[in-house]
Design an enzyme around this catalytic site. Structure first.
Site, mmCIF file in Angstrom:
data_model
loop_
_atom_site.group_PDB
_atom_site.id
_atom_site.type_symbol
_atom_site.label_atom_id
_atom_site.label_comp_id
_atom_site.label_asym_id
_atom_site.label_seq_id
_atom_site.Cartn_x
_atom_site.Cartn_y
_atom_site.Cartn_z
ATOM 1 N N HIS A 1 5.269 4.530 12.632
ATOM 2 C CA HIS A 1 5.323 4.420 11.174
ATOM 3 C C HIS A 1 6.303 5.498 10.694
ATOM 4 O O HIS A 1 5.917 6.645 10.485
ATOM 5 C CB HIS A 1 3.892 4.661 10.662
ATOM 6 C CG HIS A 1 3.700 4.686 9.192
ATOM 7 N ND1 HIS A 1 3.090 3.663 8.495
ATOM 8 C CD2 HIS A 1 3.976 5.620 8.252
ATOM 9 C CE1 HIS A 1 3.003 3.971 7.210
ATOM 10 N NE2 HIS A 1 3.547 5.165 7.032
ATOM 11 N N CYS B 1 3.915 9.533 0.513
ATOM 12 C CA CYS B 1 2.552 9.989 0.315
ATOM 13 C C CYS B 1 2.556 11.024 -0.811
ATOM 14 O O CYS B 1 3.241 12.035 -0.714
ATOM 15 C CB CYS B 1 2.021 10.600 1.612
ATOM 16 S SG CYS B 1 0.412 11.365 1.426
ATOM 17 N N HIS C 1 8.858 7.154 8.096
ATOM 18 C CA HIS C 1 9.446 7.257 6.758
ATOM 19 C C HIS C 1 10.925 7.591 6.953
ATOM 20 O O HIS C 1 11.313 8.176 7.966
ATOM 21 C CB HIS C 1 8.702 8.308 5.930
ATOM 22 C CG HIS C 1 7.389 7.777 5.414
ATOM 23 N ND1 HIS C 1 7.249 7.312 4.138
ATOM 24 C CD2 HIS C 1 6.195 7.582 6.029
ATOM 25 C CE1 HIS C 1 6.006 6.877 3.972
ATOM 26 N NE2 HIS C 1 5.340 7.025 5.108
ATOM 27 N N ASN D 1 9.421 4.370 3.231
ATOM 28 C CA ASN D 1 9.286 3.941 4.631
ATOM 29 C C ASN D 1 10.596 3.316 5.096
ATOM 30 O O ASN D 1 11.460 2.997 4.276
ATOM 31 C CB ASN D 1 8.219 2.838 4.740
ATOM 32 C CG ASN D 1 6.822 3.369 4.577
ATOM 33 O OD1 ASN D 1 6.353 3.591 3.481
ATOM 34 N ND2 ASN D 1 6.151 3.583 5.679
ATOM 35 N N ARG E 1 0.838 -1.207 0.000
ATOM 36 C CA ARG E 1 0.000 0.000 0.000
ATOM 37 C C ARG E 1 0.876 1.261 0.000
ATOM 38 O O ARG E 1 0.955 1.980 -0.989
ATOM 39 C CB ARG E 1 -0.928 -0.013 1.236
ATOM 40 C CG ARG E 1 -2.016 1.051 1.200
ATOM 41 C CD ARG E 1 -1.582 2.418 1.673
ATOM 42 N NE ARG E 1 -1.043 2.433 3.027
ATOM 43 C CZ ARG E 1 -0.475 3.489 3.563
ATOM 44 N NH1 ARG E 1 -0.354 4.615 2.882
ATOM 45 N NH2 ARG E 1 0.023 3.442 4.791
#
Ligand code: HMG
Ligand code: MG
Length: 307
Positions: A207, A240, A209, A249, A15
């Site tokens: 999360h 994004c 990056h 990421n 994703r």
């Protein structure tokens, strides 16, 4: 130092990794990649997004991907869902978990999902209620926790406001996003010190990056403060499209390598993960940011080698 025995690594590459890629990756290659990731031992894979295909054309095949994977028992196949339309499609496709998302900062929220922060809460509340009624678990993302591409530093009170609202919807886990990879270990310590006074560590994931190479350092500090759930993306893909400057990421294999060497269990087979990372690198057709992909390129047999 206070190291955990076990860490859960949630693979978000199919994703987050793919959504930022401009060249369409054929559906069958996405499916083959996800199947390789489940074979590597991940028990949580975010497989796609049920967002508007106009906003994220790369994931326009969300239904076909979610339906096409070979489901391995015990694996949670999750997908990003922004609204009720997304949830309907996700349920139709049979995903196990819906991941709702919004930002702590006003401008990124508007740019990313076309709504003010205040108007997003009722939309997500309805999605969460419906998903739970359908027997699905729900995860919540808070983006721009450590910085916004439009507003710069984000006040911790705004993070708390969004996280409080999401937890009030009875969301199981919140993933705190360093959307643009701006966080540093001291900032992580300061932010987590405040958040861990309000929420138990087991209900938070991080999360990161890796835009500026600080993701692994930030994970180590988070782990030392009791966090044991991290999102990562094989190959270090990610970003994004509505956060200018945001790149990949934390590369999953770089994280899993580090944890394995520290004797912290993940349940992931490093070699199989490397195969999965090499596979997607080949499909994307350029060198990905992962350090382990660079350190261990695929073995090639040259003429004259061997017996
Ligand atoms: P909008 O244009 O305001 O939506 O977009 P709308 O409700 O006005 O609908 C407009 C059209 O889109 C309609 O179609 C809807 O049916 C359709 P039309 O009548 O024009 O033909 N539509 C949909 N189609 C498919 N699936 C849907 C859907 N919803 C509406 N779910 C919307 C609002 C939220 C849909 C849009 O802004 C959007 O899709 N945004 C997603 C952006 C995105 O995916 N960003 C990246 C993910 S977030 C991220 O990466 C951060 C994270 O990794 C954590 C971190 O790093 O911090 C999670
Ligand atoms: Mg992200």
């Amino acid at each position: 130092m206070n190291w955990p025995q076990h860490v859960k690594v949630k693979e978000v590459g199919p994703r987050d990794g793919l959504q930022n890629e401009s060249v369409f990756v054929p559906t069958e290659h996405k499916i083959a990649w996800i199947d390789r990731l489940s074979s590597a031992g991940f028990d949580y894979i975010e497989v796609t997004s049920f967002v508007s295909p106009k906003w994220i054309p790369q994931l326009a095949d969300a239904i076909q991907v979610a339906r096409g994977i070979t489901r391995k028992p015990g694996v949670i196949y999750a997908a990003l869902v922004p609204n009720m339309r997304g949830l309907e499609l996700a349920l139709e496709a049979g995903v196990d978990e819906a991941a709702v998302f919004m930002s702590a900062s006003e401008t990124h929220n508007r740019k990313n999902i076309n709504k003010p922060v205040a108007d997003t809460f009722p939309i997500l509340r309805e999605v969460v209620n419906e998903a739970r009624s359908a027997g699905k678990s729900v995860r919540g993302y808070v983006s721009t926790v450590f910085g916004c591409p439009y507003e710069g530093k984000v006040d911790i009170d705004r993070v708390v406001r969004v996280a409080d609202e999401l937890f009030a919807m009875e969301i199981g886990e919140i993933s705190l996003g360093d959307t643009i990879g701006a966080a540093n270990p001291r900032q992580v310590e300061a932010v987590l010190e405040q958040l861990l006074r309000r929420y138990p560590a087991e209900r938070l994931a991080l999360h990161y990056h890796d835009t500026r190479g600080t993701a692994l350092a930030n994970i180590l500090v988070s782990m030392n403060m009791g966090i044991t759930r991290f999102d990562a993306s094989a190959g270090g893909l990610g970003g994004c499209p509505y956060a200018p400057g945001a790149s990949g990421n934390m590369a999953t294999e770089d994280l899993v390598y580090c944890l394995r060497e520290m004797e912290i269990e993940t349940g992931v087979d490093f070699e199989k993960l490397m195969d999965a990372a090499r596979y997607i690198q080949e499909q994307i057709g350029r060198t990905l940011p992962s350090r382990n992909l660079l350190a261990c390129p695929p073995q090639t047999t040259t003429e004259g080698d061997g017996p």
